[in-house]
Design a protein around this motif. Structure first.
Motif, PDB file in Angstrom:
ATOM      1  N   LYS A   4      85.515  53.545 -20.406  1.00  0.00           N
ATOM      2  CA  LYS A   4      86.885  54.016 -20.593  1.00  0.00           C
ATOM      3  C   LYS A   4      87.744  52.971 -21.292  1.00  0.00           C
ATOM      4  O   LYS A   4      88.563  53.308 -22.154  1.00  0.00           O
ATOM      5  CB  LYS A   4      87.481  54.414 -19.249  1.00  0.00           C
ATOM      6  N   VAL A   5      87.561  51.710 -20.957  1.00  0.00           N
ATOM      7  CA  VAL A   5      88.336  50.645 -21.595  1.00  0.00           C
ATOM      8  C   VAL A   5      87.971  50.538 -23.079  1.00  0.00           C
ATOM      9  O   VAL A   5      88.851  50.414 -23.936  1.00  0.00           O
ATOM     10  CB  VAL A   5      88.119  49.302 -20.860  1.00  0.00           C
ATOM     11  N   ILE A   6      86.676  50.599 -23.394  1.00  0.00           N
ATOM     12  CA  ILE A   6      86.243  50.523 -24.793  1.00  0.00           C
ATOM     13  C   ILE A   6      86.791  51.708 -25.590  1.00  0.00           C
ATOM     14  O   ILE A   6      87.289  51.546 -26.713  1.00  0.00           O
ATOM     15  CB  ILE A   6      84.703  50.453 -24.885  1.00  0.00           C
ATOM     16  N   MET A   7      86.728  52.895 -25.014  1.00  0.00           N
ATOM     17  CA  MET A   7      87.236  54.083 -25.701  1.00  0.00           C
ATOM     18  C   MET A   7      88.742  53.990 -25.909  1.00  0.00           C
ATOM     19  O   MET A   7      89.253  54.318 -26.985  1.00  0.00           O
ATOM     20  CB  MET A   7      86.882  55.338 -24.893  1.00  0.00           C
ATOM     21  N   LEU A   8      89.464  53.518 -24.911  1.00  0.00           N
ATOM     22  CA  LEU A   8      90.911  53.358 -25.033  1.00  0.00           C
ATOM     23  C   LEU A   8      91.265  52.326 -26.105  1.00  0.00           C
ATOM     24  O   LEU A   8      92.183  52.531 -26.902  1.00  0.00           O
ATOM     25  CB  LEU A   8      91.501  52.966 -23.685  1.00  0.00           C
ATOM     26  N   PHE A   9      90.518  51.235 -26.146  1.00  0.00           N
ATOM     27  CA  PHE A   9      90.738  50.199 -27.153  1.00  0.00           C
ATOM     28  C   PHE A   9      90.468  50.739 -28.564  1.00  0.00           C
ATOM     29  O   PHE A   9      91.262  50.532 -29.487  1.00  0.00           O
ATOM     30  CB  PHE A   9      89.852  48.987 -26.852  1.00  0.00           C
ATOM     31  N   ALA A  10      89.351  51.448 -28.741  1.00  0.00           N
ATOM     32  CA  ALA A  10      89.011  52.003 -30.054  1.00  0.00           C
ATOM     33  C   ALA A  10      90.045  53.035 -30.503  1.00  0.00           C
ATOM     34  O   ALA A  10      90.448  53.056 -31.673  1.00  0.00           O
ATOM     35  CB  ALA A  10      87.621  52.622 -30.019  1.00  0.00           C
ATOM     36  N   LEU A  11      90.487  53.876 -29.588  1.00  0.00           N
ATOM     37  CA  LEU A  11      91.498  54.869 -29.947  1.00  0.00           C
ATOM     38  C   LEU A  11      92.842  54.216 -30.251  1.00  0.00           C
ATOM     39  O   LEU A  11      93.593  54.688 -31.106  1.00  0.00           O
ATOM     40  CB  LEU A  11      91.650  55.898 -28.830  1.00  0.00           C
ATOM     41  N   LEU A  58      89.156  63.940 -23.437  1.00  0.00           N
ATOM     42  CA  LEU A  58      87.878  64.602 -23.701  1.00  0.00           C
ATOM     43  C   LEU A  58      86.700  63.642 -23.582  1.00  0.00           C
ATOM     44  O   LEU A  58      85.622  64.033 -23.143  1.00  0.00           O
ATOM     45  CB  LEU A  58      87.891  65.248 -25.084  1.00  0.00           C
ATOM     46  N   SER A  59      86.889  62.388 -23.965  1.00  0.00           N
ATOM     47  CA  SER A  59      85.779  61.438 -23.903  1.00  0.00           C
ATOM     48  C   SER A  59      85.455  61.026 -22.479  1.00  0.00           C
ATOM     49  O   SER A  59      84.326  60.655 -22.181  1.00  0.00           O
ATOM     50  CB  SER A  59      86.088  60.202 -24.742  1.00  0.00           C
ATOM     51  N   THR A  60      86.418  61.088 -21.584  1.00  0.00           N
ATOM     52  CA  THR A  60      86.156  60.703 -20.201  1.00  0.00           C
ATOM     53  C   THR A  60      85.901  61.894 -19.299  1.00  0.00           C
ATOM     54  O   THR A  60      85.510  61.730 -18.156  1.00  0.00           O
ATOM     55  CB  THR A  60      87.336  59.886 -19.630  1.00  0.00           C
ATOM     56  N   LEU A  61      86.096  63.101 -19.803  1.00  0.00           N
ATOM     57  CA  LEU A  61      85.903  64.303 -18.989  1.00  0.00           C
ATOM     58  C   LEU A  61      84.473  64.478 -18.487  1.00  0.00           C
ATOM     59  O   LEU A  61      84.279  64.785 -17.312  1.00  0.00           O
ATOM     60  CB  LEU A  61      86.347  65.533 -19.772  1.00  0.00           C
ATOM     61  N   GLY A  65      96.132  58.903 -37.150  1.00  0.00           N
ATOM     62  CA  GLY A  65      96.209  58.653 -35.720  1.00  0.00           C
ATOM     63  C   GLY A  65      97.597  58.907 -35.164  1.00  0.00           C
ATOM     64  O   GLY A  65      98.600  58.598 -35.791  1.00  0.00           O
ATOM     65  N   SER A  66      97.650  59.519 -33.987  1.00  0.00           N
ATOM     66  CA  SER A  66      98.912  59.741 -33.300  1.00  0.00           C
ATOM     67  C   SER A  66      98.678  59.610 -31.804  1.00  0.00           C
ATOM     68  O   SER A  66      97.548  59.708 -31.322  1.00  0.00           O
ATOM     69  CB  SER A  66      99.486  61.117 -33.632  1.00  0.00           C
ATOM     70  N   LEU A  67      99.751  59.398 -31.071  1.00  0.00           N
ATOM     71  CA  LEU A  67      99.639  59.236 -29.623  1.00  0.00           C
ATOM     72  C   LEU A  67      99.111  60.501 -28.962  1.00  0.00           C
ATOM     73  O   LEU A  67      98.307  60.434 -28.029  1.00  0.00           O
ATOM     74  CB  LEU A  67     100.998  58.851 -29.033  1.00  0.00           C
ATOM     75  N   GLU A  68      99.533  61.663 -29.458  1.00  0.00           N
ATOM     76  CA  GLU A  68      99.077  62.921 -28.878  1.00  0.00           C
ATOM     77  C   GLU A  68      97.559  63.078 -29.018  1.00  0.00           C
ATOM     78  O   GLU A  68      96.867  63.458 -28.079  1.00  0.00           O
ATOM     79  CB  GLU A  68      99.789  64.111 -29.540  1.00  0.00           C
ATOM     80  N   TRP A  69      97.037  62.764 -30.235  1.00  0.00           N
ATOM     81  CA  TRP A  69      95.590  62.864 -30.448  1.00  0.00           C
ATOM     82  C   TRP A  69      94.847  61.788 -29.669  1.00  0.00           C
ATOM     83  O   TRP A  69      93.727  62.008 -29.199  1.00  0.00           O
ATOM     84  CB  TRP A  69      95.250  62.784 -31.927  1.00  0.00           C
TER      85      TRP A  69
END
Length: 120
Positions: free
Chosen positions: A79-86, A107-110, A96-100
């Motif tokens: 989750k941390v890696i995905m949050l950092f990449a996003l 969706l990636s953590t679901l 890129g936008s905050l909403e996306w």
């Protein structure tokens, strides 16, 4: 090595979910049982009542001390890696936008949350 019994256990847990999803799709798209307004009402009920109550049930019956700490660490790291990449994607690209970012992170953590257990 994964045994046939393990495969059977996974499939017996996953197949009813996919059958329900296919029937729900078919009831709207092919058989026209539900209208879009009715689907909106069902979605709102699920989002407001069903998912929070299901989450509460899982969280209240979970024993966090009995969980595998390596599994929790791996899930947290993902989750941390995905949050950092996003975050990088949102800040350094024009698409890129905050909403996306929020949508893609959810969706990636679901799968981890639903398949491995809601309390994660």
């Amino acid at each position: 090595m994964i045994s046939w019994n393990d495969l059977y256990n996974v499939l017996s847990a996953v197949i009813p979910l996919y059958v329900a999803m296919i029937l729900a799709y078919g009831s709207v798209r092919w058989w026209k049982i539900f209208t879009p307004d009715q689907c909106s009402g069902i979605n709102r009920f699920v989002a407001v009542f069903a998912v929070p109550l299901l989450s509460f049930h899982f969280i209240s019956t979970n024993d966090p001390y009995a969980m595998n700490f390596r599994f929790i660490a791996a899930d947290t790291l993902q989750k941390v890696i995905m949050l950092f990449a996003l975050g990088i994607w949102t800040n350094f690209t024009k698409n890129g936008s905050l909403e996306w970012m929020i949508t893609i992170f959810s969706l990636s953590t679901l799968p981890n949350t639903l398949v491995m257990g809601i309390p994660l």
